[in-house]
Design an enzyme around this catalytic site. Structure first.
Site, PDB file in Angstrom:
ATOM      1  N   GLY A  50     -12.678 -27.505  60.449  1.00 21.25           N
ATOM      2  CA  GLY A  50     -14.068 -27.513  60.902  1.00 21.25           C
ATOM      3  C   GLY A  50     -14.465 -26.306  61.716  1.00 21.25           C
ATOM      4  N   HIS A  51     -13.559 -25.345  61.938  1.00 22.42           N
ATOM      5  CA  HIS A  51     -13.853 -24.201  62.816  1.00 22.42           C
ATOM      6  C   HIS A  51     -13.281 -22.919  62.247  1.00 22.42           C
ATOM      7  CE1 HIS A  51     -13.966 -21.790  66.582  1.00 22.42           C
ATOM      8  NE2 HIS A  51     -14.937 -22.598  66.887  1.00 22.42           N
ATOM      9  N   PHE A  52     -13.798 -22.277  61.424  1.00 22.46           N
ATOM     10  CA  PHE A  52     -14.868 -22.584  60.494  1.00 22.46           C
ATOM     11  C   PHE A  52     -14.257 -22.473  59.115  1.00 22.46           C
ATOM     12  CE2 PHE A  52     -16.696 -20.501  64.240  1.00 22.46           C
ATOM     13  CZ  PHE A  52     -17.587 -21.464  64.672  1.00 22.46           C
TER      14      PHE A  52
END
Length: 149
Positions: A50-52
């Site tokens: 999720g990052h990224f």
């Protein structure tokens, strides 16, 4: 006196476990003074989902957490505290600066020095490097707490 610790020995000092244990090895440790630890950053880290996803970058807050974990190991080894009976809790961060992105494939070298220790409060100067390049730095503070009694 310099000590080396593998991940099993690190886990004897810290309560953190996967996916939140952010130290892979201690390569130098001088109790009461300093520690040098390693975090191998791989694309398989859960935070990269999720990052990224399109440009994976290690979150700065996790770099600071890795430095704090190194500080915790240093503190435990400096006072020979029993980890089952005590914790070192994050108490403050000052002067945090991020100088370089940390990407999959990087090896993060964490260097922490004790600046002061008084009445269960510890202050540290902490720096994270990728190779010779400074990635992040901060002044950290922790508080020792006895638990479970």
């Amino acid at each position: 006196m310099s000590q080396v610790m593998d991940v099993r020995e690190i886990m004897q000092c810290l309560p953190h476990r996967y996916p939140f244990l952010l130290l892979d090895r201690v390569v130098e440790l001088e109790p009461g003074k300093s520690i040098k630890a390693i975090k191998n950053v791989t694309v398989n880290e859960p935070f990269f989902q999720g990052h990224f996803p399109q440009y994976p970058v290690m979150p700065g807050v996790l770099i600071l957490e890795a430095l704090a974990q190194a500080a915790g190991v240093l503190s435990f080894k400096s006072v020979e505290a029993v980890p089952e009976d005590s914790l070192y809790l994050f108490a403050g961060i000052d002067n945090a600066r991020f100088k370089r992105q940390v990407l999959p494939g990087d090896q993060l070298t964490l260097r922490v020095e004790i600046v002061a220790h008084k009445r269960g409060i510890w202050k540290y100067a902490a720096k994270a490097f990728v190779g010779d390049a400074l990635a992040a730095e901060a002044d950290l503070m922790s508080a020792h707490r006895v638990i479970g009694h």
